[in-house]
Design a protein around this motif. Structure first.
Motif, PDB file in Angstrom:
ATOM      1  N   CYS A  99       2.174   1.790  -3.969  1.00  0.00           N
ATOM      2  CA  CYS A  99       0.878   2.526  -4.220  1.00  0.00           C
ATOM      3  C   CYS A  99       0.557   3.657  -4.142  1.00  0.00           C
TER       4      CYS A  99
ATOM      5  N   ALA B  29      -7.336  -4.534 -13.230  1.00  0.00           N
ATOM      6  CA  ALA B  29      -6.351  -4.124 -12.699  1.00  0.00           C
ATOM      7  C   ALA B  29      -5.049  -3.458 -13.769  1.00  0.00           C
TER       8      ALA B  29
ATOM      9  N   LYS C 271       0.389   6.147  -8.853  1.00  0.00           N
ATOM     10  CA  LYS C 271      -0.986   5.604  -9.511  1.00  0.00           C
ATOM     11  C   LYS C 271      -0.629   5.683 -10.835  1.00  0.00           C
TER      12      LYS C 271
ATOM     13  N   ILE D  44       0.598   2.556 -12.363  1.00  0.00           N
ATOM     14  CA  ILE D  44       0.882   1.217 -11.561  1.00  0.00           C
ATOM     15  C   ILE D  44      -1.020   0.463 -11.588  1.00  0.00           C
TER      16      ILE D  44
ATOM     17  N   TYR E  95      -3.174  -2.644  -9.404  1.00  0.00           N
ATOM     18  CA  TYR E  95      -3.311  -3.136  -8.147  1.00  0.00           C
ATOM     19  C   TYR E  95      -4.227  -3.240  -7.749  1.00  0.00           C
ATOM     20  N   MET E  96      -3.817  -4.392  -6.987  1.00  0.00           N
ATOM     21  CA  MET E  96      -5.108  -5.463  -6.966  1.00  0.00           C
ATOM     22  C   MET E  96      -4.952  -5.881  -5.193  1.00  0.00           C
ATOM     23  N   SER E  97      -6.192  -5.379  -4.220  1.00  0.00           N
ATOM     24  CA  SER E  97      -5.846  -5.599  -3.251  1.00  0.00           C
ATOM     25  C   SER E  97      -6.010  -7.031  -2.600  1.00  0.00           C
TER      26      SER E  97
ATOM     27  N   ARG F 271       1.074  -1.038  -0.074  1.00  0.00           N
ATOM     28  CA  ARG F 271       0.305   0.131  -0.375  1.00  0.00           C
ATOM     29  C   ARG F 271       1.186   1.382  -0.294  1.00  0.00           C
TER      30      ARG F 271
ATOM     31  N   SER G 254     -12.115  -6.335  -4.943  1.00  0.00           N
ATOM     32  CA  SER G 254     -11.569  -4.703  -4.843  1.00  0.00           C
ATOM     33  C   SER G 254     -12.695  -4.644  -5.929  1.00  0.00           C
TER      34      SER G 254
ATOM     35  N   ILE H 251      -0.698   4.604  -1.642  1.00  0.00           N
ATOM     36  CA  ILE H 251      -1.920   4.705  -0.863  1.00  0.00           C
ATOM     37  C   ILE H 251      -1.809   5.256   0.439  1.00  0.00           C
TER      38      ILE H 251
END
Ligand code: ATP
Ligand code: MG
Lengths: 376, 321
Positions: free
Chosen positions: B59, B157, B84, B87, B89-91, B56, B95, B61
């Protein structure tokens, strides 16, 4: 930026369209509130239960009773003969007031003597007691007046009333309190639905984790908040139309003023309320907490502090200051002005200015909190 | 960017002394490492090791408490917004929006990344193909099977074609066949030159990674390719023992001073020892004394799991001291 806002607004609308339960609540709950409050909250006192202890049993005592019961204000529920029963009747709530005509009332009247009629009122509900007393005063006065003119007429003197008070209540001619309350009710309903719906929608994303995906996208918190707001502005406007229509049909609430002004000011109020909802969402982590904070923060001030039920002028000064925390206070004045009085912006531009200020402060605050939460 | 621009040698992520504290608790504790462009980088660790927290931060966040990382050429500390943009991102939590259809999810995330018209249609086609969902755009996402959902989430993503993608436990709760298919998809992305930063619990999946970093309690305790890890850290010999009453035998082994580590793999026991020959005779003798019959005893090449258990136990003992 516009594309991103459009994307999030569209997404929100699609989700709402599928959430039939939420939609049902959003539209039925306001109607329910309107009907319940509209019919239940009525500060006019009618059908006061009255018991009579008539020790005179004369033409005049009967005549006086008739003058009371001929209006819808007093209902005669019975006679008693014993003074000792008065307390019991009031205690058991068999009547709200007991009227006692003294012995020899008639005789004294015609002997040009002053007569004292006694009224005993149940004082538990002070408000109602005062109203009963006022009604009674009025009845006594008008009866006395009639009596005097009769006496004078018998003696061949024509009488006239030197000064008469003709009460004209502007804007609310028959002083019906329902009429006066509905604008406050509309403000309350709108603020509750707006605050609850948007705060739940944002916190739901926190709970489900979808907010992570949004946080990592180029969407700024400002864009996200504006995008989320648009669908709920539409919903709230629809709710307003529903309530105003129902208010007209059920309670004959008119719209005397300008429709365009009504639209603009309602939009402003909705925007302010939604910002309050966004603020709620920025301080809550679960839907349950958000719901509780949202209902408390929207409902309490808009019922107690807005002037909806309790007049602000009669509050202690510090509380009067506190009333400024709810935008309902200002929208209520605007609504009364537009709906009931039909006056223009010159009457309420200060309230409009306040709503703008309120929205700006809250939006700024929530954006800030959203940013801060990233620090962890 | 500081490193040579020769393809395959360029770093797409450079982490320097990254630390994240939550109050007095340190979730990520001064980690530093580099990830090369186009590689599959496996970030491994037990529950609560700090994997998600690190991702995180990378990324953009959450902000690091100290240290910095350059992701795709931008600093997460100073330019998180630029990070951001570059990239995907797959949390760790699923998601996508369960209450939207497949197509609505694609439209939404495409819109958020500013894809419009032809570009959006192109990428939509690609996403649908990758997720095996062609012709099923109108299905509600919540009705999709787990493996398909996961593929859809990954494809979305990377809908904006980023250079780097972060996947936080992407295969959690997915059946083994879907998992293998999923890793094939990751491989495809990597072949296209996308850097894949992935965390996982499954050690067999770590074998698919070009480079592995193991963290424990917020600190890096080992890194290298899977082969390097197996040889560099485990100098001991690993014996696999098949015998009766496995649990009892394990207990006995763990009390012997000539056994450094023990672990259980189904019906087998792995013991790590310094000298193979003496260990063989000692093992036979000890078990015989306890009336446990040895069926088989072989020297084996340690698995990644052996290595990790060894490293984690060593690190935990060190932390306790
Ligand atoms: N926002 C937060 N506030 C306080 N503590 C946190 C926060 N986020 C994570 N932690 C703590 O930091 C530690 C590391 O968490 P993290 O989620 O990074 O672990 P992880 O390696 O991803 O674990 P898992 O495999 O369970 O996903 C945990 O002990 C967690 O409780
Ligand atoms: Mg995690």
């Amino acid at each position: 930026m516009l594309n991103r806002i459009k994307a999030i607004a569209l997404k929100e609308i699609r989700q709402l369209k599928r959430d039939t339960r939420m939609l049902f609540v959003l539209f039925v709950f306001p109607l329910l509130l309107l009907v319940i409050f509209g019919y239940a909250i009525n500060f006019d006192v009618h059908h006061i239960k009255m018991v009579v202890l008539d020790q005179d049993k004369s033409f005049d005592s009967r005549n006086f009773i008739n003058s009371l019961t001929s209006s819808s204000y007093f209902d005669l529920v019975g006679y008693i003969n014993d003074e000792n029963k008065i307390k019991e009747i009031l205690d058991k709530k068999e009547a709200q007031c007991v009227i006692v005509f003294p012995k020899d009332m008639s005789r004294q009247l015609y002997a040009n003597q002053n007569v004292k009629i006694q009224i005993l009122i149940d004082g538990v509900d002070g408000n109602t007691a005062t109203v009963i007393q006022n009604y009674f005063n009025y009845a006594v006065q008008s009866y006395s007046q009639k009596f005097i003119s009769n006496v004078l007429a018998v003696k061949g003197i024509k009488s006239y009333v030197p000064i008469d008070l003709e009460p004209v209540f502007w804007f609310n001619p028959d002083l019906s309190s329902t009429f006066f309350l509905i604008p406050g009710l509309i403000a309350m309903i709108l603020i509750i639905t707006a605050v609850v719906s948007i705060s739940l929608s944002i916190v739901r994303e926190k709970e489900r984790g979808t907010i992570e995906q949004i946080n990592v996208s180029p969407l700024t918190s400002f864009e996200m908040l504006i995008g989320k707001t648009i669908p709920y502005i539409i919903i709230s406007l629809l709710i307003t139309v529903v309530i105003l229509t129902a208010g007209y049909i059920l309670f004959q609430i008119p719209i005397k003023g300008n429709y365009f002004l009504l639209l603009i000011t309602t939009l402003l109020f909705i925007f302010a309320s939604l910002n309050l909802g966004i603020f709620v969402s920025s301080v809550s982590q679960t839907q349950q907490v958000a719901f509780q904070i949202a209902t408390i923060i929207s409902m309490l001030p808009s019922t107690i502090l807005s002037g909806f039920i309790f007049p602000i002028e009669s509050m202690p000064v510090p509380i009067q200051w506190l009333t400024n925390i709810t935008p309902s206070k200002f929208f209520l004045i605007i609504l009364r002005d537009i709906l009931l009085k039909g006056v223009g912006i010159e009457a309420f531009w200060q309230q409009v200015l306040y709503l703008v200020l309120f929205s700006a402060i809250l939006l700024g605050l929530s954006t800030l909190i959203n940013k801060r939460s990233k620090v962890g | 960017m500081s490193l040579s621009s020769q393809k395959g040698n360029m770093n797409s992520i450079e982490v320097k002394n990254l630390t994240k504290k939550f109050g007095s608790f340190t979730a990520v504790d001064g980690i530093s490492f580099n990830v090369k462009e186009g590689e599959i980088f496996g970030f491994l660790g037990a529950n609560g090791a700090g994997k998600s927290t690190a991702i995180r931060i990378l990324c953009g966040i959450i902000e690091p408490t100290s240290g910095d990382a350059i992701v795709g050429g931008y600093s997460v500390m100073n330019e998180p917004d630029k990070v951001k943009l570059n990239i995907g991102y797959m949390s760790q939590k699923f998601s996508l929006y369960n209450d939207l259809t497949v197509e609505e999810n694609i439209n939404f995330f495409g819109g958020v990344y500013g894809l419009i018209k032809n570009k959006l249609e192109d990428r939509k086609k690609w996403v649908l193909k990758v997720a095996y969902l062609e012709g099923k755009e109108k299905l509600l996402t919540k009705d999709l099977p787990g493996g398909i959902k996961q593929r859809l989430a990954l494809a979305i993503a990377v809908i904006h074609e980023p250079k780097i993608v972060f996947l936080d436990e992407p295969t959690g709760g997915v059946d083994p066949i879907s998992r293998r298919n999923f890793w094939e998809l990751i491989n495809e992305l990597s072949h296209k030159g996308i850097t894949v930063f992935v965390t996982t619990h499954y050690l067999d999946e770590a074998e698919y990674c070009n480079s592995i970093t193991l963290i424990n309690a917020g600190k890096i305790i080992a890194s290298g390719t899977s082969k390097e890890l197996k040889t560099k850290y485990l100098t001991n010999t690993m014996l696999e023992v098949e015998c009766d009453r496995v649990v009892e035998a394990l207990d006995i082994f763990s009390k012997q001073d000539w056994v450094e580590e023990t672990s259980i793999f189904g019906n087998y026991i792995h013991i790590s020892v310094e000298d193979e020959n003496s260990a063989r005779s000692l093992a036979e003798k000890t078990l015989k004394e306890n009336n446990i019959k040895i069926i088989r005893m072989d020297k084996i090449v340690p698995t990644l799991e052996d290595v990790f258990i060894y490293l984690l136990e060593k690190d935990t003992k060190k932390n306790v001291k």
